[in-house]
Structures are given as C-alpha cells and as structure tokens.
Design a protein around this motif. Structure first.
Motif, PDB file in Angstrom:
ATOM      1  N   GLU A  50      39.615  32.718  39.129  1.00 10.37           N
ATOM      2  CA  GLU A  50      40.160  34.036  39.482  1.00 10.37           C
ATOM      3  C   GLU A  50      41.623  33.871  39.853  1.00 10.37           C
ATOM      4  O   GLU A  50      41.958  33.418  40.941  1.00 10.37           O
ATOM      5  N   PRO A  51      42.527  34.227  38.935  1.00 13.57           N
ATOM      6  CA  PRO A  51      43.957  34.055  39.201  1.00 13.57           C
ATOM      7  C   PRO A  51      44.361  34.645  40.554  1.00 13.57           C
ATOM      8  O   PRO A  51      44.986  33.986  41.362  1.00 13.57           O
ATOM      9  N   CYS A  52      43.998  35.894  40.774  1.00 13.09           N
ATOM     10  CA  CYS A  52      44.209  36.478  42.105  1.00 13.09           C
ATOM     11  C   CYS A  52      42.966  37.250  42.510  1.00 13.09           C
ATOM     12  O   CYS A  52      42.313  36.937  43.481  1.00 13.09           O
ATOM     13  N   HIS A 103      49.164  36.315  34.499  1.00 10.11           N
ATOM     14  CA  HIS A 103      48.106  36.989  35.266  1.00 10.11           C
ATOM     15  C   HIS A 103      46.749  36.388  34.944  1.00 10.11           C
ATOM     16  O   HIS A 103      45.831  36.461  35.740  1.00 10.11           O
ATOM     17  N   ASN A 104      46.615  35.867  33.752  1.00 16.20           N
ATOM     18  CA  ASN A 104      45.377  35.165  33.403  1.00 16.20           C
ATOM     19  C   ASN A 104      45.671  34.240  32.233  1.00 16.20           C
ATOM     20  O   ASN A 104      46.000  34.701  31.142  1.00 16.20           O
ATOM     21  N   ILE A 105      45.530  32.956  32.483  1.00 17.38           N
ATOM     22  CA  ILE A 105      45.929  31.976  31.463  1.00 17.38           C
ATOM     23  C   ILE A 105      44.941  31.901  30.299  1.00 17.38           C
ATOM     24  O   ILE A 105      45.209  31.278  29.270  1.00 17.38           O
ATOM     25  N   GLY A 145      43.094  47.141  33.901  1.00 16.87           N
ATOM     26  CA  GLY A 145      42.630  46.250  34.963  1.00 16.87           C
ATOM     27  C   GLY A 145      43.752  45.810  35.877  1.00 16.87           C
ATOM     28  O   GLY A 145      44.701  46.567  36.144  1.00 16.87           O
ATOM     29  N   GLY A 146      43.643  44.558  36.329  1.00 13.00           N
ATOM     30  CA  GLY A 146      44.539  44.027  37.357  1.00 13.00           C
ATOM     31  C   GLY A 146      46.011  44.083  36.992  1.00 13.00           C
ATOM     32  O   GLY A 146      46.858  44.406  37.828  1.00 13.00           O
ATOM     33  N   LEU A 147      46.331  43.776  35.732  1.00 14.78           N
ATOM     34  CA  LEU A 147      47.741  43.787  35.325  1.00 14.78           C
ATOM     35  C   LEU A 147      48.349  45.173  35.570  1.00 14.78           C
ATOM     36  O   LEU A 147      49.425  45.305  36.170  1.00 14.78           O
ATOM     37  N   GLU A 191      47.338  47.489  37.588  1.00 17.90           N
ATOM     38  CA  GLU A 191      47.402  47.771  39.040  1.00 17.90           C
ATOM     39  C   GLU A 191      48.671  47.161  39.631  1.00 17.90           C
ATOM     40  O   GLU A 191      49.371  47.792  40.413  1.00 17.90           O
ATOM     41  N   VAL A 192      48.946  45.905  39.248  1.00 15.04           N
ATOM     42  CA  VAL A 192      50.084  45.200  39.835  1.00 15.04           C
ATOM     43  C   VAL A 192      51.404  45.821  39.366  1.00 15.04           C
ATOM     44  O   VAL A 192      52.292  46.112  40.177  1.00 15.04           O
ATOM     45  N   ILE A 193      51.519  46.058  38.068  1.00 17.61           N
ATOM     46  CA  ILE A 193      52.785  46.616  37.564  1.00 17.61           C
ATOM     47  C   ILE A 193      52.993  48.036  38.112  1.00 17.61           C
ATOM     48  O   ILE A 193      54.116  48.461  38.339  1.00 17.61           O
ATOM     49  N   THR A 230      52.773  32.782  38.926  1.00 18.23           N
ATOM     50  CA  THR A 230      51.422  33.279  38.738  1.00 18.23           C
ATOM     51  C   THR A 230      50.985  33.928  40.038  1.00 18.23           C
ATOM     52  O   THR A 230      51.743  33.949  41.007  1.00 18.23           O
ATOM     53  N   VAL A 231      49.751  34.483  40.030  1.00 24.88           N
ATOM     54  CA  VAL A 231      49.445  35.501  41.034  1.00 24.88           C
ATOM     55  C   VAL A 231      48.755  35.013  42.310  1.00 24.88           C
ATOM     56  O   VAL A 231      48.317  35.834  43.112  1.00 24.88           O
ATOM     57  N   SER A 232      48.696  33.714  42.503  1.00 26.91           N
ATOM     58  CA  SER A 232      48.287  33.178  43.817  1.00 26.91           C
ATOM     59  C   SER A 232      48.725  31.720  43.893  1.00 26.91           C
ATOM     60  O   SER A 232      48.831  31.042  42.865  1.00 26.91           O
TER      61      SER A 232
HETATM   62  C1  GLC Z   1      44.287  39.472  35.931  1.00 29.68           C
HETATM   63  C2  GLC Z   1      43.518  38.415  36.729  1.00 29.68           C
HETATM   64  C3  GLC Z   1      43.265  38.862  38.161  1.00 29.68           C
HETATM   65  C4  GLC Z   1      44.563  39.324  38.794  1.00 29.68           C
HETATM   66  C5  GLC Z   1      45.215  40.392  37.928  1.00 29.68           C
HETATM   67  C6  GLC Z   1      46.534  40.883  38.468  1.00 29.68           C
HETATM   68  O1  GLC Z   1      43.479  40.573  35.696  1.00 29.68           O
HETATM   69  O2  GLC Z   1      42.291  38.101  36.083  1.00 29.68           O
HETATM   70  O3  GLC Z   1      42.711  37.814  38.930  1.00 29.68           O
HETATM   71  O4  GLC Z   1      44.317  39.848  40.068  1.00 29.68           O
HETATM   72  O5  GLC Z   1      45.455  39.895  36.630  1.00 29.68           O
HETATM   73  O6  GLC Z   1      47.471  39.860  38.624  1.00 29.68           O
END
Ligand code: GLC
Length: 525
Positions: free
Chosen positions: A427-429, A214-216, A67-69, A71-73, A262-264
C-alpha cells in the motif's frame, strides 16, 4: 525569516482584497483582473517572487477520478496555495464525464496543434478556477470523449498526446512554470519530453521536474515497436525509456526527473527492494539520492462527519452517540438486522489481490463465526466480485456485498461501520484508513507502506488508533480483527477512547503540504 515576513505581507494582502474568498462564477474573469491588480499594488514584491508548480495528472477530483490519485491531486494543491510563496495549478484531460454544469464554467484560452509523432492533433486549452486552485483542461475529443478514463488500446498514445500538449501549451498559460510535477505513468512522458526536446528552447529554461509514484505496479509498458510512431521518440533514444525489452514510461520518468517522490516514507524504502518494486528496484536504487517519501493527507473538508451531506446523521467528536444512529440507518438501508451492538466490519476497496482480498477470502468463514456484520463496497477482479456475491448468499443476515463504485454510499459506510479492514499486501499510502479515522471508524491494517506510517496499534486499547498486523497471512489478520472485536464487545470505555483518538487525529494536508513546500523551496534553491 524573510519568508515569514513575506507570508505575513501576502496574507494581509489577501485579507484586504478578499482574494481567497472569490467565488468561481461566470464573472470570474472580470473579478480576477480586479483582484490581481489590487494584490499587485498592495504586495508587489510577493507577487513577483511567487514560484509556480504545475501538477500534471490524469485525474483530479472533483472533475475526474477513479481513486487515490484523483483524491490527492484534487486536494494537495489547495493546501499548497495557502502558502505565500508558492502557487500550484493543475492540468488534466477534458474527459467526457465532466458535467454540463462544470463545462459551462470553463473559460476557453486557446487552441493549437500538438505533434504526436508524425501527426499533428488538435488541442484546446480551457481554464477553471475552483476552490482556490486554477485547473487547466486539455481538450481533444478524439482522445478523451470516451466513457471512463482508461482501459483503451491506445492509452499510450492518449497520454503521450496529453504529456506533449502540456509542454506545448505552457507558453499560453500566462504563468511561468518553475516546477513541472508529474504523477504516475500517464504523465511520465512529461519529464522525458522536457529533457529530450524542450529544456534548451527559449522560454523553457531552468524548469525543475518532479515525478511522483502513486503506485509502482502500473508502469506504462508498451511494445518497442511503437516508440517512433506513437511516442515520437527516435530509436537513438530508445535506452531512455527501455526496460526489460519494453518501453517503460515510469522508468523513463524516474531516470529523467530531477526529483522523484512517492506517497509515504515506508514505501520510498520498500520500492528499492525486489519484493515491492515490480522490477524497478535497480532503477530506484540508482536514483535513491533524488527519492523522497511524503505521506499523503486527505481532504478533511469533504471527509468531515459534521458536515458531509451524504451521511444519514452528522456528528463530531462531541456527539459520537449519533454515529450509532447512522449505523442503524445503514443496517436498515442494506437490509441487515438492525442492532447497534453488533460491530460492523467494512471494506471499501478495489477488489484486487494486492489489496489483501485473498487473505480476507481465506479467513472469511472464521471472521463470520464472530457476532459481526461485514460490508464490502467495490469493484475489481471478476473472481473476487463473484466470491463476495456468493458469500452474501451464504451469510445473508451478516454480509452485504455491493459491487459498485458509489461515493455517496462509501461515506455512509465509513461513518456507519465500527471497524475498517485494510489488509493490503502492499500500500503506497492508502487514504481509506485515514478517511475511516475521520469518521471515528477504527482501522485494522497490515503494517506496510503508508498504512504503517499512518496507523499506530492501540495495543490493549490505551494508545494508538487502530489494530496493526505484521505479516501478510490470514491468521495474523484474523487475530487483529478478533482483537478489535474483543475490545469493542468487552471494553466499551476503552473502545470509546480509541474512537475519540482516531476521530481527532490530524490527517489534513497541513503537515504534508508543509513538507512538499519545503521540498519545492529546496528544489528551487
Ligand atoms: C494509489 C495508491 C494508494 C495511494 C494513492 C494516492 O492509489 O495505491 O496507496 O494512497 O495512490 O497517492
């Protein structure tokens, strides 16, 4: 000023050597040596001054992700590496799911033994250059040769091993780490172990630690009974990672890291309150001076309607009429009535309550009273999965529920839909709302966390890029959905303007990577 000058020097050096264009082939090793030499000759000062950030995470696309983690990394470090003064690398576990093709490209570096409490475990280190970023892979088949990434009874031990291995392996990187940047609970022990056991060891001095939440909601909580035997932390130090009578790895990381992000920006404020912090508000308030909120971006090369191969038809802001062809192909493929005038509402999500599934369920019959089609793609809580299968049976000519994780189909849906629904409770981000915009699909979102920071309401259609509602209830959400349907149906010109604004909004990492770079520069003094 000095940095600008250095940047120019490095850019010129890269251009002359072609360093950024180097393909990741089996011959990388030889090529790399040559490249390194040339860069060093042309810009010796820059090469010496570069600072190094190691991203420690349990996922990184394209090699491992849920998922999101991931994608970001898999995308932020690439943008960081466009800078002249900071280089990011990534370290993740070597999971079974890594394809044979990718495995063949790994370069073996070394193997060592890593202490996991009173045991010593084998640990291999591999390296792989991909898309301008060096990935390190930590190998231990006992811990990681399993199907899927998580969900095992010994996940605590698996990621304790991983975190310890990162620290033990650092001397073998041939690359001094200046910042250890750990992400989510799976790597939360990195800053904890660093401060407890490594910071005074030779070669480990003066490393800064950053921990990103990314999500607490997922904190890594375990019984105190395994503190010594699994995590290798003496009971004398129990308070370091104790919270509410449990081991809580995220709490430990927040306390022990030099900085927390954190992401936002909105989520950074929200997690200081009981409504969003899942118990950790006090810990974050105590540490608020070191807390930052930086909005994520998305990988705009992958989420590009002009080039993405998964789409039925490619298009861009100048050929939006083709988006309707993709929509019809999607309807055909899913066996829905083919009609480009009926708006498609889509959700691509984990089927978890905090994603807003409960208010969607409450409003579903009212949503479907409109002339719409509704597509949901995702997996998650069994009850929600069953609900969406049921609702498809009831509304067979309007609803399609695809209970799976399917990236290829996800792209087709992002592109083929008109409205993207993301009514998260928290929604963290959130990345999907940005991905939808990239494909000219209009988000309907709740005003929370990163959704609030990334989507501006279009009001009557003349500004903004989406439809935003404030409070977490099905009535407000329904109202926002019906505003979207109304604009789509009755104000075609305004809708087209909205789509144009959404598809041209910059959701790339450029801006946020710049914020991270300034953050690292500040940390490093
Ligand atoms: C987690 C969060 C999501 C965020 C993602 C990347 O999946 O739930 O909101 O976009 O991490 O940081």
């Amino acid at each position: 000023m000095a940095v600008t000058k250095k940047e120019t020097q490095e850019k010129t050096a890269k251009k002359t050597t072609g360093a950024t264009k180097k393909p990741a082939t089996k011959t990388t090793a030889t090529k790399k040596t040559t490249t390194k030499k040339t860069v060093a000759k042309k810009a010796p000062v820059v090469a010496v001054n570069k600072k190094h950030v190691l991203y420690v995470a349990s996922e990184a696309f394209p090699f491992a992700g849920t998922g999101g983690l991931g994608e970001v990394i898999g995308s932020l470090p690439r943008s960081i590496n466009n800078s002249a003064d900071i280089e990011a690398r990534i370290i993740i576990p070597l999971y079974q799911s890594l394809s044979a093709e990718d495995r063949a490209k790994l370069t073996f570096i070394t193997h060592i033994t890593v202490p996991v409490a009173w045991r010593n475990q084998y640990c291999g280190l591999f390296k792989y250059e991909h898309g301008g970023v060096t990935y390190y892979f930590i190998d231990n088949e006992y811990y990681f040769k399993r199907s899927g990434l998580y969900g095992y009874g010994d996940d605590g031990e698996r990621f304790a091993f991983f975190s310890r291995a990162v620290l033990e392996l650092m001397p073998y990187f041939d690359w001094r780490v200046d910042v250890l940047h750990a992400h989510d609970w799976q790597s939360a022990l990195v800053p904890v172990y660093y401060k407890l056991y490594y910071m005074y060891k030779e070669g480990y001095e003066n490393i800064k630690t950053v921990f990103t939440i990314h999500n607490i909601e997922y904190q890594g909580q375990f019984s105190p009974a395994i503190l010594e035997d699994v995590f290798g932390i003496s009971y004398k130090e129990y308070m370091s990672i104790e919270f509410n009578g449990c081991i809580n790895l995220m709490k430990g990381a927040i306390d022990y890291s030099d900085y927390v992000s954190t992401v936002s920006p909105t989520y950074a404020e929200q997690i200081k309150t009981a409504e969003y912090a899942h118990g950790l508000e006090g810990i974050l308030l105590k540490n608020e001076d070191k807390l930052r909120g930086i909005l994520n971006g998305v990988d705009v090369d992958t989420y590009n309607p002009k080039t993405n191969k998964a789409l039925f038809v490619n298009y861009d802001k100048n050929s939006l009429d083709k988006k309707d062809i993709g929509k019809e192909e999607l309807q055909k493929m899913l066996g829905l009535p083919v009609n480009r005038d009926v708006p498609i509402i889509a959700m691509i999500t984990r089927l978890a309550s905090h994603k807003g599934i409960d208010i969607v369920r409450r409003a579903m019959n009212d949503i479907l009273k409109n002339d719409v089609q509704f597509i949901v793609l995702g997996t998650g809580e069994i009850d929600h999965e069953e609900y969406f299968k049921y609702i498809q049976n009831i509304y067979d000519n309007k609803v399609r529920s695809i209970i799976s994780f399917n990236k290829d189909l996800a792209h087709k849906i992002y592109a083929g839909a008109d409205i993207f629904l993301m009514p998260s409770k928290s929604e963290p981000c959130g990345l999907s709302q940005m991905m939808a915009c990239r494909y000219g699909t209009i988000p309907v979102v709740r005003k929370t966390g990163g959704l609030k920071d990334s989507i501006i309401d279009c009001e009557n259609g003349d500004k903004g890029i989406g439809f935003v509602f404030d409070n977490y209830n099905s009535d407000e959400m329904l109202c926002a959905i019906e505003r979207a349907i109304g604009l789509y149906r009755d104000y075609k010109a305004k809708w087209s303007g909205l789509v144009k604004r959404a598809i041209t909004t910059d959701f790339s990492w450029n801006k946020s990577a710049g914020v991270y770079l300034d953050f690292y520069r500040e940390i490093l003094g």
